[in-house]
Design a protein around this motif. Structure first.
Motif, mmCIF file in Angstrom:
data_model
loop_
_atom_site.group_PDB
_atom_site.id
_atom_site.type_symbol
_atom_site.label_atom_id
_atom_site.label_comp_id
_atom_site.label_asym_id
_atom_site.label_seq_id
_atom_site.Cartn_x
_atom_site.Cartn_y
_atom_site.Cartn_z
ATOM 1 N N GLY A 12 4.685 -10.732 -2.150
ATOM 2 C CA GLY A 12 3.413 -11.943 -1.697
ATOM 3 C C GLY A 12 2.422 -10.857 -2.483
ATOM 4 O O GLY A 12 1.386 -10.958 -2.317
ATOM 5 N N LEU A 13 2.932 -9.151 -2.406
ATOM 6 C CA LEU A 13 1.676 -8.406 -2.855
ATOM 7 C C LEU A 13 1.681 -8.030 -3.863
ATOM 8 O O LEU A 13 0.683 -6.821 -4.348
ATOM 9 N N GLU A 14 2.111 -8.695 -4.810
ATOM 10 C CA GLU A 14 1.907 -8.452 -6.156
ATOM 11 C C GLU A 14 0.711 -8.222 -6.339
ATOM 12 O O GLU A 14 -0.167 -9.766 -5.947
ATOM 13 N N ARG A 15 0.078 -7.395 -7.119
ATOM 14 C CA ARG A 15 -1.883 -7.594 -7.617
ATOM 15 C C ARG A 15 -2.257 -7.245 -9.134
ATOM 16 O O ARG A 15 -1.077 -6.824 -9.745
ATOM 17 N N PRO A 16 -3.305 -7.718 -9.902
ATOM 18 C CA PRO A 16 -2.766 -7.439 -11.011
ATOM 19 C C PRO A 16 -2.488 -5.611 -11.398
ATOM 20 O O PRO A 16 -2.420 -5.832 -12.582
ATOM 21 N N GLY A 17 -3.308 -4.973 -10.765
ATOM 22 C CA GLY A 17 -3.176 -3.189 -10.737
ATOM 23 C C GLY A 17 -1.862 -3.318 -10.466
ATOM 24 O O GLY A 17 -1.812 -1.755 -10.703
ATOM 25 N N SER A 18 -0.925 -4.018 -9.947
ATOM 26 C CA SER A 18 0.149 -3.378 -10.308
ATOM 27 C C SER A 18 1.448 -3.680 -10.919
ATOM 28 O O SER A 18 2.288 -3.599 -11.306
ATOM 29 N N ILE A 19 1.091 -4.165 -12.084
ATOM 30 C CA ILE A 19 1.710 -4.054 -13.592
ATOM 31 C C ILE A 19 2.186 -3.666 -13.648
ATOM 32 O O ILE A 19 1.613 -1.855 -13.758
ATOM 33 N N PRO A 20 3.598 -3.110 -13.551
ATOM 34 C CA PRO A 20 4.386 -1.757 -14.226
ATOM 35 C C PRO A 20 4.023 -1.436 -15.174
ATOM 36 O O PRO A 20 3.616 -1.816 -15.979
ATOM 37 N N ASP A 21 3.974 -0.154 -15.302
ATOM 38 C CA ASP A 21 3.725 0.722 -16.623
ATOM 39 C C ASP A 21 5.092 0.412 -17.422
ATOM 40 O O ASP A 21 6.121 1.076 -17.004
ATOM 41 N N VAL A 22 4.700 -0.522 -18.768
ATOM 42 C CA VAL A 22 6.475 -0.607 -19.196
ATOM 43 C C VAL A 22 6.426 0.301 -20.403
ATOM 44 O O VAL A 22 7.575 -0.038 -20.840
ATOM 45 N N ASP A 23 5.714 1.109 -20.590
ATOM 46 C CA ASP A 23 5.990 2.561 -21.352
ATOM 47 C C ASP A 23 6.375 3.534 -20.754
ATOM 48 O O ASP A 23 7.351 4.146 -21.695
ATOM 49 N N ASP A 24 6.890 3.187 -19.286
ATOM 50 C CA ASP A 24 7.324 4.160 -18.725
ATOM 51 C C ASP A 24 8.193 3.776 -16.919
ATOM 52 O O ASP A 24 7.406 4.093 -16.319
ATOM 53 N N ARG B 86 12.856 -31.114 4.478
ATOM 54 C CA ARG B 86 13.491 -30.051 4.173
ATOM 55 C C ARG B 86 12.205 -29.544 2.373
ATOM 56 O O ARG B 86 11.729 -30.827 1.705
ATOM 57 N N GLY B 87 12.143 -28.540 1.818
ATOM 58 C CA GLY B 87 11.470 -28.476 0.990
ATOM 59 C C GLY B 87 9.247 -29.019 0.643
ATOM 60 O O GLY B 87 9.530 -28.632 -0.373
ATOM 61 N N GLU B 88 9.828 -29.167 1.886
ATOM 62 C CA GLU B 88 7.733 -29.688 1.487
ATOM 63 C C GLU B 88 6.496 -28.928 2.297
ATOM 64 O O GLU B 88 5.700 -29.351 1.767
ATOM 65 N N SER B 89 7.515 -27.601 2.129
ATOM 66 C CA SER B 89 6.590 -26.631 2.813
ATOM 67 C C SER B 89 6.631 -25.139 2.593
ATOM 68 O O SER B 89 5.425 -24.932 2.887
ATOM 69 N N THR B 90 6.873 -25.436 1.632
ATOM 70 C CA THR B 90 7.208 -24.317 1.230
ATOM 71 C C THR B 90 7.185 -24.081 -0.756
ATOM 72 O O THR B 90 7.915 -25.461 -1.073
ATOM 73 N N LYS B 91 6.838 -23.224 -1.821
ATOM 74 C CA LYS B 91 6.353 -23.044 -3.117
ATOM 75 C C LYS B 91 7.212 -21.955 -3.490
ATOM 76 O O LYS B 91 6.801 -21.321 -3.102
ATOM 77 N N GLY B 92 8.137 -22.311 -4.237
ATOM 78 C CA GLY B 92 8.986 -20.794 -5.065
ATOM 79 C C GLY B 92 7.693 -20.334 -6.042
ATOM 80 O O GLY B 92 7.429 -20.946 -7.019
ATOM 81 N N LEU C 193 8.588 -16.213 -2.687
ATOM 82 C CA LEU C 193 7.880 -14.621 -2.099
ATOM 83 C C LEU C 193 7.016 -14.617 -0.676
ATOM 84 O O LEU C 193 6.204 -16.008 -0.320
ATOM 85 N N VAL C 194 8.244 -14.076 -0.168
ATOM 86 C CA VAL C 194 7.083 -14.101 1.320
ATOM 87 C C VAL C 194 6.629 -13.074 2.586
ATOM 88 O O VAL C 194 6.801 -11.804 2.384
ATOM 89 N N ASN C 195 5.053 -13.164 3.261
ATOM 90 C CA ASN C 195 4.834 -12.557 3.600
ATOM 91 C C ASN C 195 5.190 -12.276 4.704
ATOM 92 O O ASN C 195 6.407 -12.586 5.602
ATOM 93 N N THR D 26 4.255 -17.826 -0.568
ATOM 94 C CA THR D 26 3.732 -18.018 -1.499
ATOM 95 C C THR D 26 4.218 -17.981 -3.399
ATOM 96 O O THR D 26 4.365 -16.678 -3.184
ATOM 97 N N PRO D 27 3.752 -19.003 -4.048
ATOM 98 C CA PRO D 27 3.788 -18.640 -4.832
ATOM 99 C C PRO D 27 2.990 -17.511 -6.004
ATOM 100 O O PRO D 27 3.637 -17.548 -7.171
ATOM 101 N N ASN D 28 1.767 -17.207 -5.241
ATOM 102 C CA ASN D 28 1.028 -16.207 -6.180
ATOM 103 C C ASN D 28 0.377 -16.132 -7.502
ATOM 104 O O ASN D 28 0.746 -15.328 -8.156
ATOM 105 N N GLU D 29 0.529 -17.438 -7.906
ATOM 106 C CA GLU D 29 0.289 -18.141 -9.533
ATOM 107 C C GLU D 29 -0.122 -17.258 -10.130
ATOM 108 O O GLU D 29 -0.368 -16.735 -11.200
#
Length: 347
Positions: free
Chosen positions: A166-178, A291-297, A310-312, A318-321
């Motif tokens: 859930g902490l994924e942010r635009p700035g956390s995109i991995p350095d795909v070249d390293d 079951r399965g109604e309160s959460t989204k993968g 993704l669980v905080n 949150t799917p943090n889409e």
């Protein structure tokens, strides 16, 4: 937010059918894994016997044996098997998995919590040439899943990876070249950058695994603030300025505002067993009767209850889409291809 009272109520409903019968804890000799294992053993009292494989370093054996003895006092019918292994080494991770596969036909729970925040900018590598924290928090975790998938699939099991879901942010995109942060001979390694990169790689890798293995439930979870003692891991000189800062500021702050060991353990037992995060109705506790109604993968192609969850720290999901879309487009394939290249010799 899932309240602590709701979590305690859900955990009290566990039965012999919904308690994980066979589990593996990698990182369960201390911190969050230890607290969760204690909660699991406590919940198993009065039910069918459970078996837990507890993986830890050989150097932790005395403390681990003392911990196992305390668990036997809680529930003498719980079988706790200590498997010594330095799982920052992928060869050791493979060996540990081979032992489990030789003894078990199925696995209900794989709990992955080994790791530490790499404070400072000093890169430390394993004998296999991987940065230690990255191997613990990403490579060995994916290898555990890959090698134990037959057992997990047979049981309709669950994988819980504790890091930063859930902490994924635009700035956390991995350095795909390293991706291994080896740039400039390792001089470009920075603790904060490393941790955000490992979180993103964990999510991207686990999502691929979840997408390809629908019978298994995957959670990437962020625990929030918990005082585990792991802030000292990777600090080479406790008398350094960083060491004094941790001792005088960080540790007291964690004790002041962090969750208690008991609440942390109960919250993770909930994540390991609740139908709030999908899973089969026969093997999980119901959430408010549904079951399965309160959460989204993160993958909603087949409806609620599927994909990576993704669980905080509040146990919300949150799917943090918006951020996940950017991560998928810019990094997922490269991260996964690189991961398979690194893990290939051990699979």
């Amino acid at each position: 937010m899932v309240t602590y009272k709701q979590i305690q109520s859900s955990n009290s409903l566990l039965t012999s059918s919904t308690i994980p019968r066979v589990s593996l804890f990698a990182g369960g000799t201390s911190g969050i894994g230890k607290y969760t294992l204690r909660a699991l053993v406590s919940a198993s009292v009065g039910h069918d016997p459970i078996r837990v494989y507890l993986v830890g370093r050989e150097s932790s054996r005395p403390a681990t044996e003392e911990f196992i003895s305390s668990l036997r006092l809680i529930n003498p019918n719980a079988e706790i098997v200590f498997l010594p292994g330095e799982i920052s080494l992928l060869s050791e991770t493979k060996r540990v998995c081979s032992v489990v596969k030789s003894r078990e036909q199925s696995l209900d729970l794989l709990f992955l919590s080994a790791g530490f925040a790499p404070f400072g900018n000093a890169r430390t590598e394993t004998a296999e040439g991987l940065e230690v924290a990255q191997s613990l928090e990403y490579y060995s975790r994916v290898l555990f899943v890959e090698l134990l998938l037959p057992l997990l699939s047979r049981a309709g099991g669950r994988v819980v990876s504790v890091l930063g879901g859930g902490l994924e942010r635009p700035g956390s995109i991995p350095d795909v070249d390293d991706l291994d942060l080896k740039g400039s001979g390792g001089k470009g390694f920075m603790g904060y950058k490393a941790q955000t990169q490992y979180v993103a790689m964990n999510t991207l890798g686990m999502e691929v695994l979840a997408r390809e293995n629908r019978a298994v439930t995957f959670l990437h979870s962020w625990p929030g603030i918990v005082s585990t003692g792991n802030v000292w891991r990777g600090v080479q000189d406790k008398n350094s300025a960083l060491g004094w800062f941790i001792w005088l500021v960080v540790e007291p702050l964690l004790r002041l505002i962090g969750r208690s060991e008991q609440e942390c353990g109960e919250r993770y037992l909930f994540q390991c067993t609740s139908g709030y995060y999908g899973g089969s109705a026969e093997k999980t506790t119901a959430w408010n009767g549904k079951r399965g109604e309160s959460t989204k993968g993160t993958d909603e192609q087949e409806g609620a209850g599927h994909g990576l969850f993704l669980v905080n720290y509040k146990c919300d999901c949150t799917p943090n889409e918006a951020n996940m879309k950017a991560l998928r487009e810019k990094a997922q394939k490269k991260v996964w291809d690189h991961t398979m290249q690194v893990l290939g010799p051990y699979m």
